[in-house]
Design an enzyme around this catalytic site. Sequence first.
Site, PDB file in Angstrom:
ATOM      1  N   ASN A   7      14.593  18.631   5.773  1.00 53.77           N
ATOM      2  CA  ASN A   7      14.793  17.695   4.664  1.00 53.77           C
ATOM      3  C   ASN A   7      16.240  17.845   4.193  1.00 53.77           C
ATOM      4  OD1 ASN A   7      14.824  16.295   2.265  1.00 53.77           O
ATOM      5  ND2 ASN A   7      13.083  17.374   1.350  1.00 53.77           N
ATOM      6  N   ARG A  91      12.413  14.422   7.096  1.00 49.82           N
ATOM      7  CA  ARG A  91      12.121  13.554   5.959  1.00 49.82           C
ATOM      8  C   ARG A  91      13.276  12.557   5.863  1.00 49.82           C
ATOM      9  NH1 ARG A  91      13.552  14.304  -0.229  1.00 49.82           N
ATOM     10  NH2 ARG A  91      12.433  12.499  -1.001  1.00 49.82           N
ATOM     11  N   HIS A 180       8.177   9.021  -2.658  1.00 48.70           N
ATOM     12  CA  HIS A 180       7.175  10.109  -2.651  1.00 48.70           C
ATOM     13  C   HIS A 180       5.973   9.755  -1.777  1.00 48.70           C
ATOM     14  CE1 HIS A 180       8.518  11.385  -6.987  1.00 48.70           C
ATOM     15  NE2 HIS A 180       9.145  12.128  -6.082  1.00 48.70           N
ATOM     16  N   GLY A 210       6.614  15.682 -10.909  1.00 48.14           N
ATOM     17  CA  GLY A 210       7.531  16.806 -10.717  1.00 48.14           C
ATOM     18  C   GLY A 210       8.827  16.465 -11.415  1.00 48.14           C
ATOM     19  N   ARG A 241      15.945  11.182 -15.025  1.00 50.80           N
ATOM     20  CA  ARG A 241      16.006   9.733 -14.844  1.00 50.80           C
ATOM     21  C   ARG A 241      15.272   9.020 -15.979  1.00 50.80           C
ATOM     22  NH1 ARG A 241      13.720  10.393  -9.057  1.00 50.80           N
ATOM     23  NH2 ARG A 241      15.512  11.154  -7.895  1.00 50.80           N
ATOM     24  N   ASP A 283      14.022  20.694 -17.069  1.00 49.50           N
ATOM     25  CA  ASP A 283      12.922  21.510 -16.552  1.00 49.50           C
ATOM     26  C   ASP A 283      11.814  21.612 -17.601  1.00 49.50           C
ATOM     27  OD1 ASP A 283      11.289  23.883 -15.872  1.00 49.50           O
ATOM     28  OD2 ASP A 283      12.704  23.995 -14.198  1.00 49.50           O
ATOM     29  N   LEU A 335       4.792  19.751 -12.162  1.00 46.99           N
ATOM     30  CA  LEU A 335       4.124  19.683 -13.459  1.00 46.99           C
ATOM     31  C   LEU A 335       2.631  19.372 -13.296  1.00 46.99           C
ATOM     32  CD1 LEU A 335       4.969  19.695 -16.516  1.00 46.99           C
ATOM     33  CD2 LEU A 335       5.116  17.227 -16.343  1.00 46.99           C
ATOM     34  N   GLY A 336       2.327  18.452 -12.405  1.00 50.23           N
ATOM     35  CA  GLY A 336       0.929  18.055 -12.188  1.00 50.23           C
ATOM     36  C   GLY A 336       0.070  19.206 -11.693  1.00 50.23           C
ATOM     37  N   GLU A 387       4.331  18.173   1.421  1.00 53.49           N
ATOM     38  CA  GLU A 387       5.016  17.112   2.164  1.00 53.49           C
ATOM     39  C   GLU A 387       5.448  17.598   3.546  1.00 53.49           C
ATOM     40  OE1 GLU A 387       7.132  16.643  -1.679  1.00 53.49           O
ATOM     41  OE2 GLU A 387       7.515  14.606  -0.966  1.00 53.49           O
TER      42      GLU A 387
HETATM   43  P1  AMP Z   1       8.939  19.498  -8.253  1.00 53.28           P
HETATM   44  O1  AMP Z   1       9.958  18.422  -8.400  1.00 53.28           O
HETATM   45  O2  AMP Z   1       7.613  19.013  -7.789  1.00 53.28           O
HETATM   46  O3  AMP Z   1       9.424  20.721  -7.533  1.00 53.28           O
HETATM   47  O4  AMP Z   1       8.641  19.988  -9.756  1.00 53.28           O
HETATM   48  C1  AMP Z   1       9.596  20.724 -10.445  1.00 53.28           C
HETATM   49  C2  AMP Z   1       9.257  20.726 -11.915  1.00 53.28           C
HETATM   50  O5  AMP Z   1       7.921  21.214 -12.121  1.00 53.28           O
HETATM   51  C3  AMP Z   1      10.143  21.689 -12.658  1.00 53.28           C
HETATM   52  O6  AMP Z   1      11.275  21.037 -13.141  1.00 53.28           O
HETATM   53  C4  AMP Z   1       9.273  22.115 -13.807  1.00 53.28           C
HETATM   54  O7  AMP Z   1       9.633  21.320 -14.885  1.00 53.28           O
HETATM   55  C5  AMP Z   1       7.841  21.793 -13.411  1.00 53.28           C
HETATM   56  N1  AMP Z   1       7.044  23.003 -13.396  1.00 53.28           N
HETATM   57  C6  AMP Z   1       6.945  23.919 -12.421  1.00 53.28           C
HETATM   58  N2  AMP Z   1       6.129  24.930 -12.795  1.00 53.28           N
HETATM   59  C7  AMP Z   1       5.710  24.645 -14.041  1.00 53.28           C
HETATM   60  C8  AMP Z   1       4.836  25.280 -14.976  1.00 53.28           C
HETATM   61  N3  AMP Z   1       4.265  26.429 -14.710  1.00 53.28           N
HETATM   62  N4  AMP Z   1       4.653  24.656 -16.169  1.00 53.28           N
HETATM   63  C9  AMP Z   1       5.248  23.509 -16.450  1.00 53.28           C
HETATM   64  N5  AMP Z   1       6.069  22.872 -15.613  1.00 53.28           N
HETATM   65  C10 AMP Z   1       6.297  23.412 -14.429  1.00 53.28           C
END
Ligand code: AMP
Length: 400
Positions: A7, A91, A180, A210, A241, A283, A335-336, A387
């Site tokens: 990627n 990717r 995505h 995320g 964004r 974050d 986050l999800g 992914e």
């Molecule tokens: P991704 O883009 O899927 O890698 O998601 C990254 C984002 O997930 C990070 O910027 C965090 O804000 C969020 N994240 C990761 N772990 C946690 C957690 N334990 N609680 C809340 N948010 C999280």
Amino acid sequence: MKILVINCGSSSLKYQLIDMDGEQLMAKGLVERIGIEGSRVKHETTGKDKKVIEQDLKDHKDALKIVMDSIIDSEYGAIASLDEIGAVGHRVVHGGEDFADSVIIDEAVIEAIKKNFDVAPLHNPPNIMGIEAVSTLLPNVKQVAVFDTAFHQTMPAKNYIYALPYDTYEDYKIRRYGFHGTSHKYVTERAADMVGKSKDQVNLVTCHLGNGASITAVKEGKSYDTTMGFTPLEGLPMGTRSGNIDPAIITFLMDKKGLDGAGIDNLLNKESGVLGISGVSSDFRDIEEAMANGNQRAELALDVYETDAAKFIAGYFTHFDALEDIDGIVFTAGLGENSAETRANIIKKLSVFGVEIDSEANAMRGEEKIVSTDASSVKVMVIPTNEELMIARDTLNLVK
Ligand code: AMP
């Protein structure tokens, strides 16, 4: 077969080596600051210590060379020889209207990806650099392109045409593409398994929440509508964004702040979203910490995010004939997968539809699990996305 998944970003390269006999991760890593002073590689072979290599890397070919060396290193590597790599999956962000599925890369595919530089100026050029680097370093290995946009090519025109003069679509291909896709496709297949349906029968609303965020209505296993658009800027607010705004704000702000196109692009892509509202961070962990310390703008940022997510999910319910037809709402990505509170807050806003979270089941992170009550009108699921595995599966299917 062992498959290398790559990627490439503009200055980064993420990789995974996966043994498809058992779908086992053999090694993974990240190269950062390619073409910038202070490049480094973080490599980790499963079951061995992490290795960090600091060495200036002028381009993606240099980066890939050091990745290959790391993979076959006698001390911290994963395999004895590069000959063990059966295929490489890339990717690729934007396939435009040219690709509704993954493809084996040949000259025509490279040309088509280049044709889409116009609509993905930040993403497709580094993807091509990665492909060309592999062609030089592993000339006999088949390469596959897996597009972020491909899964969404099944959307009907009513869900991808913008209400702009139609010639903007005909002349410039301005339409909703969605992104995505690999993640939405992966969780769709897992969700079908979890509810005991075949993957071309399952109806879902999948939420990839995320740093980038998008929500997709999946009808009979296919993308029917999605929140990201012509670019990944549309839809939900994200880490940095803006997501949807009144388009008139753009010219207004350009005028008031004296911004040119690049300036407004930067403001909307890099300075907005949760970072923009909170002034704290992009974050979500920092946002939660600031909220715990009483920061009201951090609280507002998360509230806007969760409210918008709930509005999109509710809107996507209209794509189905009845709530009983919807097999589940799926949460995935940083986050999800990890924030029980955000999942609970979003689902609470959907209680008018009879969707109900089971707070005990939901009190976890990163597990594949149904987290709704038995009485809930629609199941709620958490499915950690993968992914890279999806890319490796598509690659294997095409080359075998
Ligand atoms: P991704 O883009 O899927 O890698 O998601 C990254 C984002 O997930 C990070 O910027 C965090 O804000 C969020 N994240 C990761 N772990 C946690 C957690 N334990 N609680 C809340 N948010 C999280």
